[in-house]
Design a protein around this motif. Structure first.
Motif, PDB file in Angstrom:
ATOM      1  N   LEU A  80       0.848  -1.184   0.000  1.00  0.00           N
ATOM      2  CA  LEU A  80       0.000   0.000   0.000  1.00  0.00           C
ATOM      3  C   LEU A  80       0.891   1.244   0.000  1.00  0.00           C
ATOM      4  O   LEU A  80       1.797   1.375   0.839  1.00  0.00           O
ATOM      5  CB  LEU A  80      -0.896   0.013   1.240  1.00  0.00           C
TER       6      LEU A  80
ATOM      7  N   ARG B 241       0.739   5.584  -0.138  1.00  0.00           N
ATOM      8  CA  ARG B 241      -0.163   6.718  -0.020  1.00  0.00           C
ATOM      9  C   ARG B 241       0.618   8.016   0.148  1.00  0.00           C
ATOM     10  O   ARG B 241       1.746   8.038   0.663  1.00  0.00           O
ATOM     11  CB  ARG B 241      -1.180   6.530   1.109  1.00  0.00           C
TER      12      ARG B 241
ATOM     13  N   TRP C  54      -6.681   5.067  -5.854  1.00  0.00           N
ATOM     14  CA  TRP C  54      -7.829   5.779  -5.299  1.00  0.00           C
ATOM     15  C   TRP C  54      -7.423   7.236  -5.044  1.00  0.00           C
ATOM     16  O   TRP C  54      -6.271   7.512  -4.663  1.00  0.00           O
ATOM     17  CB  TRP C  54      -8.270   5.171  -3.975  1.00  0.00           C
TER      18      TRP C  54
ATOM     19  N   GLY D 199     -10.427   8.167  -1.489  1.00  0.00           N
ATOM     20  CA  GLY D 199     -11.269   7.009  -1.234  1.00  0.00           C
ATOM     21  C   GLY D 199     -12.082   6.536  -2.408  1.00  0.00           C
ATOM     22  O   GLY D 199     -12.781   5.520  -2.305  1.00  0.00           O
TER      23      GLY D 199
ATOM     24  N   GLU E  46     -12.193   5.069  -6.281  1.00  0.00           N
ATOM     25  CA  GLU E  46     -11.327   4.415  -7.254  1.00  0.00           C
ATOM     26  C   GLU E  46     -11.220   5.273  -8.521  1.00  0.00           C
ATOM     27  O   GLU E  46     -12.218   5.627  -9.138  1.00  0.00           O
ATOM     28  CB  GLU E  46     -11.855   3.026  -7.609  1.00  0.00           C
TER      29      GLU E  46
ATOM     30  N   ALA F 126      -3.881   7.144  -3.035  1.00  0.00           N
ATOM     31  CA  ALA F 126      -3.528   5.852  -2.452  1.00  0.00           C
ATOM     32  C   ALA F 126      -3.459   4.819  -3.567  1.00  0.00           C
ATOM     33  O   ALA F 126      -4.346   4.768  -4.426  1.00  0.00           O
ATOM     34  CB  ALA F 126      -4.558   5.436  -1.408  1.00  0.00           C
TER      35      ALA F 126
ATOM     36  N   THR G 137      -7.362   4.623   2.270  1.00  0.00           N
ATOM     37  CA  THR G 137      -7.450   5.314   0.980  1.00  0.00           C
ATOM     38  C   THR G 137      -8.045   6.714   1.109  1.00  0.00           C
ATOM     39  O   THR G 137      -8.169   7.420   0.103  1.00  0.00           O
ATOM     40  CB  THR G 137      -8.313   4.500  -0.009  1.00  0.00           C
TER      41      THR G 137
END
Length: 837
Positions: free
Chosen positions: A42, A44, A69, A72, A74, A106, A183
């Protein structure tokens, strides 16, 4: 819905660095496909914007795959499948996702570790590759923070692992281990590590960390449209029962969900739909069977309300499981496992799946109420665009046309694939049928062009792999040589339809290498003999051992097509070579002629002509021009005589693969179980495109309508797609879709007459259809044909060569014309695609 921008608009130097997470997983320890380095990381980055810009292009790529994303939501997925040294990037406009103030990008990056159906790892060089890695930046003038560097936060997730299979890997997600809200802005990532800037460590790498750098080199833009589609919900809940929890015989959820279907169970009221609730304890399972009504392909979504630790085993099937029956075709394991974090949660698959039936088994660690709120598939297929259509006074034929489009669409992702349910491999030969359907029915030809470019990846000896950009190409094992000849036909198709010299030029050296690969297998007669590797042709019982008529003729077709391509680009030397080799085949091809039967036989063995004859051999003889023109009509009539046709396969039949036949085939045992002196082996759906081309070229295109009716057998039981083989195989196989192309090219008669549709050839052959109409795409707009009885209206944006049933041509200017057409006994027709004088 993501907002993509054309990658070709962005060719600025990359500001972003390749970044990853340390330490890298140890092969054999981290789990994954065969336990070799699978990882999900992950990434971010938070940033601020004062006001939301009208547009903010973000470009990125990762090895192996990513989901991105923004706040949050997609924004997109990628990259498209490719060979590592021709790696692709994606470009998205993220402005629609931004808000004034704090924002976050993210990215979830998956690294598969070992080769899959659609990916294989780059050669290990140290530094950049060998683990999940990401590079990202935005248009200059955007937020400075949106550049991948050491300021990004990273977390190597333990929430996922994979169960490996031959085809599509199985995703297992324990959502209890997935950080909640990672996200979205405001997530506390202070305990995460900072990203590691990855640098090249090989000789000459000089510590570079920005593209272009080996092993990926110069990153290439996405060459095709964005995938998408509707969200498909179940047509019915077929069954729901509570059963005694078994001792699991398999770790794979696709096997678990059908393990105890024969066990008695207590029905759970469903009313045929969701939501569905049941009280469970640790000793019982809830088993649900859901039917989506037809094959679909995309990302499975599961909306549930359940306590933490509840396990949802998902099994994806293209056909219902028959209790007590072992099905060698459909019993492959495909599915996923989701472990609930507790409460209301939604599982969205990261891996694409094809299915019609979803088998769901739920079990809990302790007594609890579980609710399945909803199930859906978010389709992720290539768009079918434009105004092309086909309609007639025969609903069966219209349904066949639509089924071919749907079948191809369900096998059109970031490449043309064999089937969405079992493998999702980009087979080099299969794709030629998908390509022809796209060219005849879809205004967007980018995937048809990409088929040729992606497969232009020859082995060191010049022949192409079985399938590309996946495990088979990685392992460089045996191939299907004749698949390369169908790819050559695909290059020729693009020549005719697009007329794009610049785009096709890189393929021409590979075409010659493919054709020259066969030279070493020429015998003293000038035909091909004793070919190595897997000379499939299709799944029918044809013979390619010894001296082969089928592959010799396919090679000859390729030589003629290459000579035409060489003339087109001014390469007279290679054109002369190709015609010389063609003449060598033609000089002795008569040896395969059985004058008594009026057919060509499949092969010679030890100097003896063997009697087996097939549609494949005779169709190839016509389309290659090796059969004398005066024989064509009689051959076409004989090879389509239903009283003489038999359906046989060396490895399948009666509903599935025949394991004994398959083993015999591997050992070189090919048993003839038909009257070889009288009967003709029918082509399977794939090679039928060659058969139908031969029938039309022989002046019998009026018969195409009745020939394609055979495909109606696939459309029972609610299926709207074509299956793999006659009587067995997957029910959604792209290579079987030639009827849709045939109805446009042979029945409506719309095809290019000059490269790039500088002139269109229209030769309608409606056969038994009294009323038929349709349109096909061209670079200049659609060409439309509308026939009512003996009256035809043709409309074209380019000049027309209209071919009457007697073979005579009328030249017409661009525009709309009203004509009378013949409905008499046809003569040999000109469908060569070559211009008249």
């Amino acid at each position: 819905m993501s907002t993509r921008l054309p990658g070709s608009d962005r060719d600025e130097p990359w500001r972003g660095h390749w970044i990853g997470a340390e330490p890298a997983p140890v092969p054999g320890v981290s789990g994954g496909l065969s336990g070799r380095g699978f990882s999900r990381v992950l990434f971010r980055k938070e940033f601020r914007v004062g006001s939301v810009p009208a547009s903010l292009p973000l470009r990125l790529t990762a090895d192996s795959r990513f989901v991105v994303w923004v706040n949050g939501r997609e924004a997109g997925r990628g990259p498209v499948r490719a060979q590592p040294r021709r790696w692709r990037y994606e470009t998205f406009d993220i402005a629609p996702f931004l808000e004034p103030g704090p924002n976050v990008v993210a990215v979830l990056v998956t690294y598969y570790g070992s080769a899959t159906s659609w990916w294989f790892p780059a050669a290990p060089e140290g530094g950049i590759n060998g683990d999940a890695c990401l590079v990202l930046d935005c248009l200059p003038g955007g937020p400075d923070e949106l550049v991948s560097d050491a300021s990004w936060r990273v977390h190597r997730s333990t929430a996922w692992h994979f169960l490996g299979t031959f085809g599509v890997p199985c995703e297992v997600l324990d959502a209890r281990e997935l950080p909640t809200g990672w996200t979205r802005p405001g997530f506390d990532d202070s305990h995460w590590s900072t990203a590691t800037v990855l640098t090249a460590r090989h000789w000459g790498g000089l510590g570079r960390s920005r593209p272009p750098v080996s092993p990926y080199g110069k990153l290439l833009p996405r060459p095709i449209a964005v995938l998408g589609g509707d969200t498909i919900r179940p047509a019915a809940v077929l069954d729901a029962r509570l059963r005694q929890k078994p001792v699991w015989a398999s770790e794979h959820p696709g096997s678990r969900v059908v393990q105890h279907l024969e066990s008695p169970g207590d029905p759970v009221p469903t009313e045929g739909c969701l939501p569905l609730s049941a009280a469970l304890d640790a000793d019982r399972t809830l088993d649900v069977v859901i039917d989506f009504g037809a094959i679909t392909a995309g990302f499975v979504e599961l909306d549930v309300n359940a306590p933490a630790g509840t396990v949802f085993e998902l099994g994806y099937r293209e056909k219902p499981k028959s209790v007590g029956v072992i099905e060698t075709t459909s019993d492959y394991a495909a599915g996923a496992r989701y472990i609930s974090p507790g409460g209301r949660s939604v599982y969205t698959a990261l891996e694409l799946a094809g299915l019609r039936y979803l088998y769901l088994t739920v079990h809990v660690p302790e007594a609890a109420e579980v609710t399945i709120v909803d199930v859906a598939v978010r389709e992720n297929v290539y768009p079918h665009t434009g105004t092309a259509y086909f309609s007639s006074d025969d609903e069966e034929i219209d349904r066949i046309y639509r089924a071919g489009i749907r079948t191809v669409q369900l096998n059109s992702f970031d490449a043309f694939t064999d089937c969405p349910t079992r493998e999702q491999r980009a087979w080099t030969g299969d794709g030629v049928v998908h390509q022809m359907v796209h060219l005849a029915t879809n205004e967007d030809w980018r995937l048809a062009q990409h088929y040729v470019e992606l497969a232009n990846s020859p082995r060191s000896d010049g022949i192409l792999p079985l399938s590309v950009a996946g495990d088979f190409e990685k392992f460089q094992g045996f191939t299907i040589p004749d698949w390369s000849l169908h790819w050559v036909h695909g290059v020729h198709n693009l020549h005719r339809y697009t007329g794009d010299r610049d785009r096709l030029a890189p393929s021409l050296p590979t075409v010659e290498r493919v054709l020259r690969w066969y030279e070493q297998h020429l015998d003293e007669h000038g035909t091909l003999s004793d070919l190595p590797e897997w000379n499939l042709v299709d799944w029918s019982s044809v013979f390619t051992t010894g001296r082969t008529s089928i592959v010799s003729a396919l090679w000859a077709r390729g030589l003629l097509e290459y000579a035409e391509l060489c003339d087109w680009v001014g390469n007279s030397g290679s054109a002369a070579w190709a015609r010389e080799r063609y003449a060598g085949v033609a000089a002795s091809f008569e040896d395969f002629w059985d004058a008594r039967r009026g057919l060509y036989v499949d092969h010679f063995v030890d100097g003896e002509r063997r009697p087996a004859a097939s549609q494949a051999a005779n169709a190839a003889a016509i389309v290659s021009g090796l059969a004398p023109r005066e024989r064509w009509r009689a051959i076409a009539t004989a090879m389509t005589d239903r009283s003489a046709l038999v359906t046989r396969s060396w490895i399948g039949g009666d509903g599935g693969y025949d394991l004994q036949k398959e083993e015999d085939q591997r050992r070189g045992i090919q048993r003839i179980d038909w009257d070889v002196e009288r009967e003709i082996v029918r082509a399977q759906p794939f090679f039928s495109y060659v058969v139908h081309d031969a029938v039309a070229r022989a002046g019998c295109a009026e018969r195409i309508v009745d020939l394609v009716r055979d495909w109606s057998v696939f459309l029972d039981g609610g299926y709207d797609t074509f299956g793999e083989c006659w009587g067995w195989g997957t029910p959604v196989h792209g290579w079987s879709s030639t009827p849709t192309r045939d109805l446009v090219v042979h029945v409506l008669g719309i095809a290019p007459d000059l490269p790039g549709f500088e002139r269109v050839r229209i030769a309608p052959r409606p056969g038994p259809l009294r009323d038929v109409a349709g349109a096909a795409p061209t670079p200049y707009g659609p060409v439309e044909v509308d026939i009512r009885g003996e009256k035809a209206t043709v409309s074209s944006p380019v000049p027309i060569r209209f071919v009457d049933l007697d073979g005579g041509s009328r030249h017409l200017p661009a525009g709309s014309h009203h004509l009378l057409i013949q409905r008499a006994v046809p003569t040999i027709d000109d469908i060569s695609g070559k211009p008249s004088a």
